[in-house]
Motif scaffolding. Sequence first.
Motif: not given
Length: 200
Positions: A123-130, A151-169
Motif C-alpha cells: 500500500m505504501v508502494a502504491f502511495l509513493n508510485d501513484i 495505509l492510514l497507520l503509515h500516514i499517521l506514523s502509528m505502529n502496526l500494533n494499533h491496527y484495531y484502533n482504526l475502523q473502516q465502515d
Amino acid sequence: MRHGQTSWNLEKRTQGGKDSDLTALGIRQAESLRKKFQKIKLDSIYTSPLKRAYTTAQMVAKDQNLNCILDDRLVEMNFGDWEGLTHEEIKKFYPEEFKTWRMEPHMAVIPNGETISVVQERMVAFLNDIIIQSNDDNILVVSHSATIKLLLLHILSMNLNHYYNLQQDNCAINLVTFKPYGPVLVKYNDICHMDIMMER
C-alpha cells in the motif's frame, strides 16, 4: 474509500482475495457515494480489481467521465486458509492464531496468508508510485478495510500494533491532503453522506 457492504460482510465471513457481491444495501451505499462526488471533480480513480471494490468505483465513475484504473496492490489482505470462514469458525479451528490476530495483529501469521507488514508495504508502494508522483489534484482510491487501515497507520506514523484502533465502515471516505511537509488526514471514516443506517 472502502467498498459497499457485501453478503459476506453480513455473514461476518473473511473475504480477503475471495469475493462476494454487494448487497442491496451495499448498492445503495455506493449510490450515495456517487451523489456525493457529483459535486467534486475527480481527476483519476484507482481501484482494487476485486469486484466489490470495482463495482463501487464504477458507480462513482459514471458521472466523472473516467475509467477506473485497476491496481493489484489495492486488493484486500490475503487471509489464506481463513478466507470464506466466519469469525467463529476461525476461532474454533485456529484458536491460537486467531488469539494472536486479535491481541497482537502485528505478530500474527495466518496460515497461507499475508502478514500486515507485507500488506502495508504494497500500500505504501502504491502511495509513493501513484499518489505522491501524480500531478492530479483529486484522486479517488477504492480499496478494502485492512488495506486502508494499514495505509492510514503509515500516514499517521502509528505502529502496526494499533491496527484495531482504526475502523473502516462500508463506503466510508478518508480524505488525505498532501502538503510540502507530508500527508495530512483531514477526514476519517466519514459516512455523513449516507442517508441510510450502516450495518456494522
